[in-house]
Each structure stands twice: as structure tokens, then as C-alpha cells.
Design an enzyme around this catalytic site. Structure first.
Site, PDB file in Angstrom:
ATOM      1  N   ASP A  10       0.865  -1.183   0.000  1.00  0.00           N
ATOM      2  CA  ASP A  10       0.000   0.000   0.000  1.00  0.00           C
ATOM      3  C   ASP A  10       0.899   1.230   0.000  1.00  0.00           C
ATOM      4  O   ASP A  10       2.075   1.165   0.376  1.00  0.00           O
ATOM      5  CB  ASP A  10      -0.914   0.006   1.229  1.00  0.00           C
ATOM      6  CG  ASP A  10      -1.912   1.166   1.214  1.00  0.00           C
ATOM      7  OD1 ASP A  10      -2.258   1.649   0.118  1.00  0.00           O
ATOM      8  OD2 ASP A  10      -2.346   1.589   2.294  1.00  0.00           O
ATOM      9  N   SER A  11       0.315   2.353  -0.372  1.00  0.00           N
ATOM     10  CA  SER A  11       1.069   3.595  -0.317  1.00  0.00           C
ATOM     11  C   SER A  11       1.265   4.073   1.113  1.00  0.00           C
ATOM     12  O   SER A  11       2.089   4.957   1.363  1.00  0.00           O
ATOM     13  CB  SER A  11       0.348   4.677  -1.131  1.00  0.00           C
ATOM     14  OG  SER A  11      -0.951   4.911  -0.599  1.00  0.00           O
ATOM     15  N   CYS A  73      -4.150  -1.114  -2.084  1.00  0.00           N
ATOM     16  CA  CYS A  73      -4.135   0.326  -2.311  1.00  0.00           C
ATOM     17  C   CYS A  73      -5.118   0.596  -3.432  1.00  0.00           C
ATOM     18  O   CYS A  73      -4.940   0.098  -4.549  1.00  0.00           O
ATOM     19  CB  CYS A  73      -2.727   0.783  -2.697  1.00  0.00           C
ATOM     20  SG  CYS A  73      -2.609   2.519  -3.200  1.00  0.00           S
ATOM     21  N   GLU A 150      -6.623   9.017  10.254  1.00  0.00           N
ATOM     22  CA  GLU A 150      -5.213   8.998  10.664  1.00  0.00           C
ATOM     23  C   GLU A 150      -4.982   9.833  11.919  1.00  0.00           C
ATOM     24  O   GLU A 150      -4.024   9.586  12.664  1.00  0.00           O
ATOM     25  CB  GLU A 150      -4.332   9.477   9.512  1.00  0.00           C
ATOM     26  CG  GLU A 150      -4.323   8.503   8.338  1.00  0.00           C
ATOM     27  CD  GLU A 150      -3.206   8.748   7.358  1.00  0.00           C
ATOM     28  OE1 GLU A 150      -2.474   9.754   7.509  1.00  0.00           O
ATOM     29  OE2 GLU A 150      -3.059   7.934   6.417  1.00  0.00           O
ATOM     30  N   CYS A 188     -12.002   2.714  -0.019  1.00  0.00           N
ATOM     31  CA  CYS A 188     -10.722   3.194   0.522  1.00  0.00           C
ATOM     32  C   CYS A 188     -10.412   2.350   1.744  1.00  0.00           C
ATOM     33  O   CYS A 188     -11.292   2.109   2.576  1.00  0.00           O
ATOM     34  CB  CYS A 188     -10.808   4.673   0.901  1.00  0.00           C
ATOM     35  SG  CYS A 188      -9.355   5.307   1.784  1.00  0.00           S
ATOM     36  N   HIS A 190      -8.880   2.997   4.361  1.00  0.00           N
ATOM     37  CA  HIS A 190      -9.017   3.682   5.648  1.00  0.00           C
ATOM     38  C   HIS A 190     -10.443   3.552   6.195  1.00  0.00           C
ATOM     39  O   HIS A 190     -10.654   3.566   7.405  1.00  0.00           O
ATOM     40  CB  HIS A 190      -8.694   5.177   5.516  1.00  0.00           C
ATOM     41  CG  HIS A 190      -7.244   5.511   5.477  1.00  0.00           C
ATOM     42  ND1 HIS A 190      -6.414   5.085   4.463  1.00  0.00           N
ATOM     43  CD2 HIS A 190      -6.469   6.243   6.313  1.00  0.00           C
ATOM     44  CE1 HIS A 190      -5.198   5.544   4.677  1.00  0.00           C
ATOM     45  NE2 HIS A 190      -5.202   6.241   5.788  1.00  0.00           N
TER      46      HIS A 190
END
Length: 271
Positions: A10-11, A73, A150, A188, A190
Site C-alpha cells: 500500500d502507499s 491500495c 489517521e 478506501c 481507511h
């Protein structure tokens, strides 16, 4: 037989939700996770640059023994899968096709709603993948959700307000298009951390039940399906690499993985 070695890329940190879903499904595999944190966000880069970054990370994982590559990702899955598959003879799985397949199985109304980053929405990768399986789709870019996750504001009032606005707008867009989505696809990695919040808000905002599909879970399920024929293996072995601050990676990564991370190795992949 020795443990199968799965390379997860993943990035940044979000792909750890895919790894988190993989661990109970294939507990005996060996996993190497690479977070290219020095070069994120990928969404602000050109397609050519994203492909170059993704291929260099995939090559590192292959050179270190990976037998299968999971591109955890959404941006790389949307924009670099052709280059990734051309660069290796290993099986390569992204997150978009498994999500689309899961939506096809769960969607009763024939339409689904995709929540994703701006770059993923602009790529139209989910739209095309869903269209290919016979579903109509509405896409909604939710750029503020990643920094909020995050920041650790999973249960914060601000995050709830932002998510409510995005979902209200997305459902209105779908209605204007004459669509009545019965599933929401989290596009996504996240967003799985916000799944309980999103599920609760949809119950308030939608006149019909809406099923939330976690693309991290669907990707892990597809990997397990592909590796199902393999016999029993020893306990999981986890190795982590990051291309920037390992301290930050361990701190944030623990939240995404749901357990403390062991040592994180610093890796320089160049520019």
C-alpha cells in the site's frame, strides 16, 4: 509444506486493514507488508508515477520471496494494475474487482454507492468494475475522511458530522440519477475503521436498508479463496517495511491492524 508468502503493498497505512482481514482467514501464511509512506499520497501523482512506484514496491516484495502480491491500495489498483501484472509472473490481486464482485452478490436494487478518495473516483475504476458485473453506481469522493482516521478521530463528533454530510450528498446524488442503492462499497482501505459509524448513519439517512461492503474484507476473502487448496501451515510470520518514519508507522499502524506492530524496517526505494 512451508508457509505461503504473501506480499501486501500500500502507499501507506490503510492496507493494514486488508492484512488485518487476512490474518484470521489464512493464519499460517507468512506476510510481508510494505507501506510506501515516503511517497504518499499517490492520489496527487500522475498515472505513470503511480505505476512506477507500485512496480518498484512489487519488485521488492517479489525479490524478498513473496509468492503472491496483494495490492491493498485503491489508487494503485485503479491506475497501475496493468503495469503490475506485466512486471511479474506472480499472481497479483487488487482491491477493486473483489469489491465489485461482493457488491454484485449483495445488491438487491441493482445499484450501489461507492465512497472513495478523489483519485479513485476520478479513475472511474469502481464504476467500470461495477458496470462490468451489471450494477449501476454512484460515486462520492470523501477527501476529509482519510486525515480524520489517521488523526484517530474515529468516534469524534467532527468525523460524524463530516460523514453525515458526505452520505447525505451521496444519497441525494443517487436519487437525482434515479438510483436507489442497496449497498455502499467502502472504496478506501481507511474507511473500514469508520464502518460502524457509516452503518449507523445510513440507517438514519436511508429509507431502505443498505448493506455496507468492506473492500478490505472482500479482498482478503478472495485471497483465501485463491489459496484455499494449500495444506496446513505454521503460525503467521509478519514482517513490515516503511519508506519513511518507522515510529509513525508503528503508532498509526497499530490502529489499522488492531494489534501492536513488531519492528518496522526502514526501506529506501528511491524517488
Amino acid at each position: 509444506m512451508t508457509a505461503v508468502h504473501v506480499g501486501v503493498f500500500d502507499s501507506g497505512f490503510g492496507g493494514l486493514t486488508v492484512l488485518r482481514a487476512l490474518l484470521p482467514l489464512i493464519p499460517g501464511a507468512r506476510y510481508t507488508y510494505l507501506g510506501d509512506t515516503a511517497r504518499l499520497p499517490y492520489g496527487a501523482k500522475s498515472r505513470q508515477t503511480i505505476a512506477r512506484y507500485a512496480v518498484s514496491s512489487a519488485k521488492f516484495l517479489e525479490d524478498h520471496g513473496a509468492e503472491m502480491l496483494v495490492i491493498a491500495c485503491n489508487t494503485a489498483s485503479a491506475l497501475a494494475m496493468d503495469e503490475l501484472r506485466a512486471s511479474t509472473s506472480l499472481p497479483v490481486l487488487g482491491v477493486i474487482e473483489p469489491g465489485a464482485e461482493a457488491a454484485r452478490e449483495a445488491t438487491a436494487s441493482g445499484s450501489t454507492l461507492v465512497l472513495a478518495t478523489q483519485a479513485t473516483v476520478q479513475s472511474n475504476a469502481y464504476f467500470k468494475a461495477l458496470q462490468a458485473v451489471g450494477l449501476e453506481a454512484t460515486q462520492k469522493a470523501c477527501p476529509l475522511l482519510v486525515p480524520l482516521v489517521e488523526e484517530g478521530w474515529i468516534d469524534h463528533d467532527v468525523t460524524e458530522q463530516v460523514a453525515r454530510i458526505y452520505l447525505t450528498e451521496a444519497l441525494a446524488d443517487a436519487a437525482k440519477a434515479g438510483l436507489s442503492p442497496s449497498t455502499v462499497l467502502l472504496g478506501c482501505t481507511h474507511y473500514p475503521l469508520l464502518r460502524p459509524l457509516i452503518t449507523r448513519l445510513l440507517a438514519e439517512l436511508s429509507p431502505q436498508p443498505i448493506t455496507v461492503i468492506d473492500s478490505a474484507e472482500t479482498t482478503a476473502g478472495k485471497v483465501a479463496e485463491m489459496l484455499h487448496a494449500l495444506p496446513g501451515r505454521p503460525s503467521s510470520n509478519l514482517t513490515f517495511y516503511a519508506t519513511d518514519s518507522t515510529e509513525k508507522f508503528r503508532a498509526l499502524g497499530t490502529r489499522f491492524l488492531g494489534q501492536p506492530l513488531p519492528e518496522v524496517n526502514l526501506l529506501d526505494l528511491g524517488g
